[in-house]
Design an enzyme around this catalytic site. Structure first.
Site, short mmCIF file in Angstrom:
data_model
loop_
_atom_site.label_atom_id
_atom_site.label_comp_id
_atom_site.label_asym_id
_atom_site.label_seq_id
_atom_site.Cartn_x
_atom_site.Cartn_y
_atom_site.Cartn_z
N TRP A 106 0.82 -1.22 0.00
CA TRP A 106 0.00 0.00 0.00
C TRP A 106 0.85 1.26 0.00
O TRP A 106 0.51 2.25 -0.66
CB TRP A 106 -1.01 -0.03 1.15
CG TRP A 106 -2.07 -1.04 0.86
CD1 TRP A 106 -2.23 -2.25 1.47
CD2 TRP A 106 -3.08 -0.98 -0.16
NE1 TRP A 106 -3.26 -2.95 0.88
CE2 TRP A 106 -3.80 -2.19 -0.11
CE3 TRP A 106 -3.42 -0.03 -1.12
CZ2 TRP A 106 -4.87 -2.46 -0.97
CZ3 TRP A 106 -4.48 -0.29 -1.98
CH2 TRP A 106 -5.19 -1.50 -1.90
N ASP A 176 -1.36 6.53 6.03
CA ASP A 176 -2.51 5.74 5.57
C ASP A 176 -2.82 4.72 6.66
O ASP A 176 -2.16 3.70 6.77
CB ASP A 176 -2.16 5.04 4.25
CG ASP A 176 -3.26 4.07 3.80
OD1 ASP A 176 -4.29 3.94 4.50
OD2 ASP A 176 -3.08 3.44 2.74
N LYS A 200 -12.59 -1.31 7.33
CA LYS A 200 -11.94 -2.24 8.25
C LYS A 200 -12.45 -1.99 9.69
O LYS A 200 -13.19 -2.79 10.23
CB LYS A 200 -10.42 -2.11 8.18
CG LYS A 200 -9.84 -2.71 6.89
CD LYS A 200 -9.53 -1.67 5.88
CE LYS A 200 -8.75 -2.05 4.65
NZ LYS A 200 -8.58 -3.35 4.16
#
Lengths: 365, 365
Positions: A106, A176, A200
């Site tokens: 990511w 992030d 999430k």
């Protein structure tokens, strides 16, 4: 309607399972919210009813993360991926460079998108330590002085890598936090921008929380798409366009649930206990392996491999039959992955370990 | 849980009411979808279960609007507002100009955002005709030959203005159909791009359908934010980032509901009947007025004014007590607005007219 005769535990990496209590409430009031005879998703986002939802969600999140008053909370769309563009477009100002710490999939993806807008100073932080994946300590990260900010991803969902410290720098730190937000205590005041896709630990997919230090809003460029402009979103209280009202409402229910659990401090303890049960079992077993160094093991995403990869499909099928769902690892890594976000009860992890143990006995020899 | 003792009709302009049958199904399977023991929003968007939802929704929409095979259907985020940026960023190519037809608030807003990226050739199409708001016929719109495309908004939600014809041009026609899509038959093959925020005739807020003619994908610029890049979204089948899965699923249920009603042709008839009941009553009354010329009256959004504006609050309160909700006009126009999207049954319009009639009797003198 069919009855559920078994208990199901959902290990999806995202969109992930949501707290049962929040889901039950949302279901109960789905078509008749506040006795209005309407769904919360069927009213104007500017109605006093919805504004209350929006404000409470923001305040609850502020309480949960102890967000200082000089930080704006934005409820955005487009997921963390939209933030990959929004971050450089909002923060570069007159600068032409940013530093990206690469410790996994990511972080790398964020850097790739940012490269459209500036030079990228990449610091490769992923190393091997004792044969396992690990990350260089943040205090040793080299951050070029010409960079406008430094970006990193504290929890790599796919690799199962977590970073537990922060760089020492006077540059704004951008994180992030999609798969780590609300899972453990953080000091928001150390960050410039925190962003997190909801799917999430926050709520359903389709909303993304972005927390921005006020002074950084002034860097935003009026030429960037308004929908990605932090200043516009802050001025319009995240209602520059019609927001995803149902996702916002449901996130609010999750925040209230988390407060009831004792907040982030309490859930962190449970999360650490859940993670250690699973890692301890994996480490003791000869049948399963996790390839992350103990210092950087994620408490949210636990990837593991079977000693006999040819049994992967059998493992997944039997797990699913036992009510242990969505354990397949990311296609880029293979194997298994147990995502154990806030909503996963400790019983779920114990059930998984119980199943893994039986499976091991059956197939070890 | 409280019982609903009255029938509620929701005239919200958006987020608007959704078909009751779709909402009931979503509620029934909210925490146990397909008997998985999970919600549709708690599974991976790449799981075969969700992929089926995504594909069916796309096919159903293709069927409903007769979308030719050389058009991509994208499920986007950020609402129509994101498309205000996406359209010029994707379609300009080497061109430096686009034509925007201005016939109301939303067309103007789209032009304002596009102005960041190119010169805007504005054609002011709103005129007065017999003292009422009206729009110049599309065949008379002047479209500069240097423009890359021509943009218009066929239904202005706030002004209650609808445009029923199309310009004669070889430029790609781009239409913001947020509040008209699926309400009446259209010939998709005449357009370059059609986009529509979901929260009127499609589904809940948080998803936006964009229909793009294939050849236009080639104009997209790799420097634009990926999340707004039509080519990227098309290649990734709207899963470049985690899509708003629940909104996508619920939109799919609405598409199936609409097919059951007989599709767009059948609902158009009902919509025209609903609109004419309301406009006829307003025209006959001395107490209410609609200020749009009959040729351009929207069949979706019916704004009207009371002869005595000092009674506005009383009207809204009494309407709400009678189960007629969300009738307040947009703050920029004032007065009332009845949005009568696909999900509004004819009984709702009749109930509104009945209430208006009683209110008129009570307060006319």
């Amino acid at each position: 309607m069919g009855l559920i005769l078994r208990n199901v535990f959902n290990f999806s990496a995202g969109p992930a399972g949501l707290p049962k209590a929040a889901m039950k409430q949302a279901q109960a009031e789905f078509v008749n919210w506040k006795n209005l005879g309407l769904s919360v998703m069927e009213i104007s986002h500017r109605s006093r009813f919805f504004l209350q939802v929006a404000e409470e969600a923001e305040q609850d999140l502020r309480d949960l993360l102890n967000i200082p008053s000089d930080y704006e909370i934005l409820f955005c769309q487009g997921g963390a991926r939209a933030q990959f563009s929004a971050v450089p477009l909002n923060l570069l100002g007159n600068s032409k460079q940013a530093t990206y710490i690469d410790a996994g999939y990511w972080a790398k993806s964020a850097a790739k998108e940012a490269k459209k807008y500036c030079d990228i100073d990449i610091f490769k932080a992923k190393i091997k330590k004792g044969g396992k994946n690990s990350v260089i300590l943040a205090k040793e990260w080299k951050i070029d002085s010409n960079s406008a900010y430094v970006h990193f991803c504290p929890n790599e969902t796919i690799d199962g890598i977590e970073i537990n410290d922060l760089p020492q720098t006077d540059k704004p730190i951008v994180a992030d936090m999609s798969s780590t937000i609300l899972s453990r205590e953080i000091d928001v005041s150390k960050y410039g921008v925190i962003y997190a896709g909801a799917q999430k630990n926050i709520g359903p997919a389709g909303i993304c929380v972005t927390i921005v230090r006020n002074d950084l809003l002034e860097l935003s460029n009026s030429l960037l798409p308004s929908i990605l402009n932090y200043k516009v979103l802050a001025e319009k209280k995240s209602m520059f366009n019609t927001p995803p009202t149902f996702a916002w409402y449901l996130s609010g229910l999750v925040f209230k649930w988390l407060k009831k659990q004792g907040g982030v401090k309490a859930i962190e303890q449970i999360n650490r206990e859940k993670a250690s049960i699973l890692y301890n079992y994996i480490d003791e077993s000869k049948f399963y392996e996790n390839n992350v160094h103990v210092e950087n093991r994620s408490i949210m995403n636990v990837p593991f491999q079977l000693a006999k990869p040819e049994l992967n499909i059998k493992f997944l099928m039997q797990a699913s039959e036992s009510g242990l769902m969505e354990l397949k690892g990311h296609r880029s890594v293979g194997g298994m992955r147990a995502s154990i976000y806030n909503s996963m009860p400790i019983e779920g992890v114990k059930a998984l370990v119980g199943f893994m143990c039986e499976f091991e006995k059956k197939y070890l020899t």
